[in-house]
Design a protein around this motif. Sequence first.
Motif, PDB file in Angstrom:
ATOM      1  N   VAL A 132     -20.687 -17.300 -19.433  1.00 17.80           N
ATOM      2  CA  VAL A 132     -19.995 -18.648 -19.421  1.00 17.80           C
ATOM      3  C   VAL A 132     -19.793 -18.883 -17.952  1.00 17.80           C
ATOM      4  CG1 VAL A 132     -18.204 -20.158 -20.030  1.00 17.80           C
ATOM      5  CG2 VAL A 132     -19.210 -18.448 -21.810  1.00 17.80           C
ATOM      6  N   ALA A 133     -19.239 -17.988 -17.500  1.00 22.12           N
ATOM      7  CA  ALA A 133     -18.833 -18.376 -15.774  1.00 22.12           C
ATOM      8  C   ALA A 133     -20.147 -18.440 -15.225  1.00 22.12           C
ATOM      9  CB  ALA A 133     -18.164 -17.101 -15.362  1.00 22.12           C
ATOM     10  N   ALA A 134     -21.153 -17.796 -15.361  1.00 20.69           N
ATOM     11  CA  ALA A 134     -22.486 -17.711 -14.651  1.00 20.69           C
ATOM     12  C   ALA A 134     -23.175 -18.987 -14.709  1.00 20.69           C
ATOM     13  CB  ALA A 134     -23.452 -16.655 -14.976  1.00 20.69           C
ATOM     14  N   SER A 135     -22.589 -20.021 -15.567  1.00 15.74           N
ATOM     15  CA  SER A 135     -23.425 -21.191 -15.781  1.00 15.74           C
ATOM     16  C   SER A 135     -22.789 -22.222 -15.015  1.00 15.74           C
ATOM     17  CB  SER A 135     -22.690 -21.766 -17.240  1.00 15.74           C
ATOM     18  OG  SER A 135     -21.659 -22.037 -17.429  1.00 15.74           O
ATOM     19  N   GLY A 136     -21.979 -21.947 -14.189  1.00 14.29           N
ATOM     20  CA  GLY A 136     -21.424 -22.651 -13.087  1.00 14.29           C
ATOM     21  C   GLY A 136     -20.026 -23.613 -13.267  1.00 14.29           C
ATOM     22  N   VAL A 137     -19.786 -23.372 -14.512  1.00 12.72           N
ATOM     23  CA  VAL A 137     -18.445 -24.424 -14.965  1.00 12.72           C
ATOM     24  C   VAL A 137     -17.392 -24.018 -13.991  1.00 12.72           C
ATOM     25  CG1 VAL A 137     -19.390 -24.737 -17.088  1.00 12.72           C
ATOM     26  CG2 VAL A 137     -17.824 -22.714 -16.635  1.00 12.72           C
ATOM     27  N   ASP A 138     -16.317 -25.095 -13.763  1.00 16.02           N
ATOM     28  CA  ASP A 138     -15.062 -24.751 -13.031  1.00 16.02           C
ATOM     29  C   ASP A 138     -14.058 -24.182 -13.738  1.00 16.02           C
ATOM     30  OD1 ASP A 138     -16.323 -26.380 -10.715  1.00 16.02           O
ATOM     31  OD2 ASP A 138     -16.398 -27.876 -12.149  1.00 16.02           O
ATOM     32  N   VAL A 139     -13.996 -24.301 -14.819  1.00 17.70           N
ATOM     33  CA  VAL A 139     -12.896 -23.852 -15.463  1.00 17.70           C
ATOM     34  C   VAL A 139     -13.309 -23.088 -17.112  1.00 17.70           C
ATOM     35  CG1 VAL A 139     -10.746 -24.396 -16.802  1.00 17.70           C
ATOM     36  CG2 VAL A 139     -11.306 -25.517 -14.804  1.00 17.70           C
ATOM     37  N   ILE A 140     -12.632 -22.218 -17.682  1.00 18.53           N
ATOM     38  CA  ILE A 140     -12.963 -21.442 -18.827  1.00 18.53           C
ATOM     39  C   ILE A 140     -11.458 -21.357 -19.566  1.00 18.53           C
ATOM     40  CG2 ILE A 140     -13.885 -19.697 -20.309  1.00 18.53           C
ATOM     41  CD1 ILE A 140     -15.620 -19.161 -17.696  1.00 18.53           C
ATOM     42  N   SER A 141     -11.546 -22.101 -20.825  1.00 20.11           N
ATOM     43  CA  SER A 141     -10.179 -21.939 -21.447  1.00 20.11           C
ATOM     44  C   SER A 141     -10.154 -21.284 -22.671  1.00 20.11           C
ATOM     45  CB  SER A 141      -9.770 -23.422 -21.545  1.00 20.11           C
ATOM     46  OG  SER A 141     -10.461 -24.051 -22.365  1.00 20.11           O
ATOM     47  N   ALA A 142      -9.314 -20.377 -22.956  1.00 17.00           N
ATOM     48  CA  ALA A 142      -9.451 -19.501 -24.195  1.00 17.00           C
ATOM     49  C   ALA A 142      -8.068 -19.743 -24.975  1.00 17.00           C
ATOM     50  CB  ALA A 142      -9.979 -18.105 -23.793  1.00 17.00           C
ATOM     51  N   GLY A 143      -8.032 -20.235 -26.228  1.00 19.30           N
ATOM     52  CA  GLY A 143      -6.858 -20.298 -26.872  1.00 19.30           C
ATOM     53  C   GLY A 143      -6.294 -19.011 -27.290  1.00 19.30           C
ATOM     54  N   TRP A 144      -7.301 -18.071 -27.494  1.00 15.48           N
ATOM     55  CA  TRP A 144      -6.778 -16.922 -28.251  1.00 15.48           C
ATOM     56  C   TRP A 144      -5.810 -15.987 -27.195  1.00 15.48           C
ATOM     57  CZ3 TRP A 144      -7.901 -12.202 -26.090  1.00 15.48           C
ATOM     58  CH2 TRP A 144      -8.962 -12.166 -25.126  1.00 15.48           C
ATOM     59  N   LEU A 145      -5.969 -16.303 -25.885  1.00 13.44           N
ATOM     60  CA  LEU A 145      -5.004 -15.411 -25.042  1.00 13.44           C
ATOM     61  C   LEU A 145      -3.456 -15.780 -25.485  1.00 13.44           C
ATOM     62  CD1 LEU A 145      -6.596 -16.433 -21.307  1.00 13.44           C
ATOM     63  CD2 LEU A 145      -6.490 -14.342 -22.504  1.00 13.44           C
ATOM     64  N   THR A 146      -2.883 -16.772 -26.132  1.00 15.39           N
ATOM     65  CA  THR A 146      -1.715 -16.963 -26.418  1.00 15.39           C
ATOM     66  C   THR A 146      -1.534 -16.921 -27.807  1.00 15.39           C
ATOM     67  OG1 THR A 146      -2.020 -19.385 -26.342  1.00 15.39           O
ATOM     68  CG2 THR A 146      -0.835 -18.497 -24.402  1.00 15.39           C
ATOM     69  N   HIS A 147      -2.571 -17.164 -28.785  1.00 12.63           N
ATOM     70  CA  HIS A 147      -2.016 -17.104 -30.173  1.00 12.63           C
ATOM     71  C   HIS A 147      -2.556 -15.864 -30.931  1.00 12.63           C
ATOM     72  CE1 HIS A 147      -6.238 -17.965 -31.610  1.00 12.63           C
ATOM     73  NE2 HIS A 147      -6.240 -18.939 -30.898  1.00 12.63           N
ATOM     74  N   SER A 148      -3.485 -14.870 -29.936  1.00 12.74           N
ATOM     75  CA  SER A 148      -4.182 -13.815 -30.810  1.00 12.74           C
ATOM     76  C   SER A 148      -4.036 -12.620 -30.113  1.00 12.74           C
ATOM     77  CB  SER A 148      -5.262 -13.949 -31.536  1.00 12.74           C
ATOM     78  OG  SER A 148      -5.336 -15.298 -32.382  1.00 12.74           O
ATOM     79  N   ALA A 149      -3.657 -12.438 -28.644  1.00 13.38           N
ATOM     80  CA  ALA A 149      -3.697 -11.299 -27.819  1.00 13.38           C
ATOM     81  C   ALA A 149      -2.741 -10.324 -28.537  1.00 13.38           C
ATOM     82  CB  ALA A 149      -3.156 -11.746 -26.313  1.00 13.38           C
ATOM     83  N   PRO A 150      -3.258  -8.983 -28.502  1.00 14.53           N
ATOM     84  CA  PRO A 150      -2.543  -7.998 -29.158  1.00 14.53           C
ATOM     85  C   PRO A 150      -1.502  -7.562 -28.204  1.00 14.53           C
ATOM     86  CG  PRO A 150      -4.664  -7.161 -28.208  1.00 14.53           C
ATOM     87  CD  PRO A 150      -4.918  -8.537 -28.197  1.00 14.53           C
ATOM     88  N   SER A 151      -0.087  -7.105 -28.772  1.00 17.49           N
ATOM     89  CA  SER A 151       0.972  -6.931 -28.047  1.00 17.49           C
ATOM     90  C   SER A 151       0.760  -5.589 -27.059  1.00 17.49           C
ATOM     91  CB  SER A 151       2.232  -6.661 -28.857  1.00 17.49           C
ATOM     92  OG  SER A 151       2.632  -7.816 -29.335  1.00 17.49           O
ATOM     93  N   LEU A 152       1.153  -5.332 -25.974  1.00 16.72           N
ATOM     94  CA  LEU A 152       1.086  -4.198 -25.413  1.00 16.72           C
ATOM     95  C   LEU A 152       2.231  -3.302 -25.926  1.00 16.72           C
ATOM     96  CD1 LEU A 152      -0.226  -2.799 -22.934  1.00 16.72           C
ATOM     97  CD2 LEU A 152       1.388  -3.386 -21.466  1.00 16.72           C
ATOM     98  N   ASP A 153       1.951  -2.001 -26.156  1.00 15.97           N
ATOM     99  CA  ASP A 153       3.047  -1.050 -26.617  1.00 15.97           C
ATOM    100  C   ASP A 153       3.960  -0.588 -25.387  1.00 15.97           C
ATOM    101  OD1 ASP A 153       4.279   0.640 -28.103  1.00 15.97           O
ATOM    102  OD2 ASP A 153       2.546   2.293 -28.394  1.00 15.97           O
ATOM    103  N   ILE A 154       5.086  -1.185 -25.648  1.00 11.64           N
ATOM    104  CA  ILE A 154       6.178  -0.831 -24.716  1.00 11.64           C
ATOM    105  C   ILE A 154       7.143  -0.336 -25.540  1.00 11.64           C
ATOM    106  CG2 ILE A 154       7.915  -1.419 -22.746  1.00 11.64           C
ATOM    107  CD1 ILE A 154       5.560  -3.455 -22.003  1.00 11.64           C
ATOM    108  N   GLY A 155       8.171   0.821 -25.295  1.00 12.11           N
ATOM    109  CA  GLY A 155       9.000   1.268 -26.198  1.00 12.11           C
ATOM    110  C   GLY A 155      10.431   1.609 -25.069  1.00 12.11           C
ATOM    111  N   LEU A 156      11.429   1.803 -26.211  1.00 14.91           N
ATOM    112  CA  LEU A 156      12.923   2.050 -25.395  1.00 14.91           C
ATOM    113  C   LEU A 156      13.190   3.643 -25.591  1.00 14.91           C
ATOM    114  CD1 LEU A 156      15.522   0.808 -24.072  1.00 14.91           C
ATOM    115  CD2 LEU A 156      16.245   0.670 -26.461  1.00 14.91           C
ATOM    116  N   ASP A 157      13.415   4.318 -24.574  1.00 12.75           N
ATOM    117  CA  ASP A 157      13.739   5.656 -24.596  1.00 12.75           C
ATOM    118  C   ASP A 157      15.159   5.644 -24.280  1.00 12.75           C
ATOM    119  OD1 ASP A 157      11.197   6.342 -25.505  1.00 12.75           O
ATOM    120  OD2 ASP A 157      10.575   6.823 -23.504  1.00 12.75           O
ATOM    121  N   VAL A 158      16.098   6.169 -25.169  1.00 10.50           N
ATOM    122  CA  VAL A 158      17.411   6.287 -24.730  1.00 10.50           C
ATOM    123  C   VAL A 158      17.810   7.555 -24.438  1.00 10.50           C
ATOM    124  CG1 VAL A 158      19.716   6.068 -25.862  1.00 10.50           C
ATOM    125  CG2 VAL A 158      17.921   4.364 -26.320  1.00 10.50           C
ATOM    126  N   LEU A 159      18.543   7.811 -23.279  1.00 12.34           N
ATOM    127  CA  LEU A 159      19.072   9.234 -23.097  1.00 12.34           C
ATOM    128  C   LEU A 159      20.332   9.401 -23.730  1.00 12.34           C
ATOM    129  CD1 LEU A 159      18.239   9.304 -19.190  1.00 12.34           C
ATOM    130  CD2 LEU A 159      16.919   9.857 -21.043  1.00 12.34           C
TER     131      LEU A 159
END
Length: 286
Positions: free
Chosen positions: A257-284
Motif C-alpha cells: 500500500v505504501a509503495a503506491s505513493g499514498v500520503d497517509v495509511i489509516s488502520a482502525g484495528w490499531l486501537t480496537h484490536s491490537a493485542p495487549s503487550l504482556d507486562i506483569g507486577l512482581d512484588v518483593l
Amino acid sequence: MTRQPQPLPRVMLEPLVRAALLEDLGRGGDLTTEAVVSAQQATEAFLVARAAGTLAGLDAAALAFQIMDPAVTAEPLKADGEALAPGDSVLRLTGPARAILSAERVALNLVCHLSGIATATAELVAAVRPHPVHVTCTRKTTPGLRALEKYAVRAGGGANHRLGLDDAILIKDNHIALAGGVVEAVTRARARAGHLVKVEVEVDRLDQLEEALGAGPDAVLLDNMRPEQLREAVRIVAGRAVTEASGGITRETIAQVAASGVDVISAGWLTHSAPSLDIGLDVLTG
C-alpha cells in the motif's frame, strides 16, 4: 528508535484512571487484599515486561498507584516510546503494600493495552519506513479511552487522524447518499466549514474519485482499494489533495500500500484490536 510523545497532562489522565479504579473497587473495596495484607506492611514492586514490544501508558499506570495512596512512590525506569525486551523493568514501586496490590489490575490493564497499541503501530511504521507515508489510527477507539489510545499510537511512531467529529470534516458513503452525490456533499461541507477546517471525502471507485476532485476537497480517503487501484488514484490526484488509503491494512499488506505513493495509511484495528503487550507486577517480600 525511541519515540517519546508529548505526555498527556494529568488533568486528562486523572479522571480516566479514577473511573477505572472506582469500577474495580466497587462498593466494598479490595476485600482480598484487606483481609490478607496488613495495613502497616510496606513493599517494593516492579512492573516487568514479559514480552518484547513498545512501551506506552506508563504515566497512567503510575498514577493508578499514587491515586490509591499518595504514599506510594512510582519511579519510571523506562519511557513511553522505548522498545522493551522480556525481563525489562519499567516502573519501580515502593510504599504501602495494600495500595500497590489494589491498584495492580487497573495499572496493568492500562499499560498492557496501550503498549499493545504502541507495539502494533511501531511494527507498521517499520514496515513502511522506505516510503514517505504517515501511519495513522482512526476513531475506532474504546469509548472513554480515545485520548489514551491515540497517545499510544503516537508513542509507537504513528500519527493521529481526526480526534473526534468536531476537528475535521470526513464525508463518507452515507453522507454522500443522503446529500444526493459526492459533489453536492463536498459543496455543502465547504459552505459550512471554517477556514481552518479540512474537508476529506471517502471514495471507493476511481470514477467517483474524478468527480470528488472536481469539488476541491483537501483530502481523499481511498477506501478498500487494491494496490494497483491506489497507484492509479495517486496518478489521478496528481498532488491536488492528500491521499489516504484505508481498509484491509495489515502487517503483510501495508508495504504494498505504501509503495503506491499514498500520503497517509489509516488502520482502525490499531486501537480496537491490537493485542495487549504482556507486562506483569512482581512484588518483593515486604
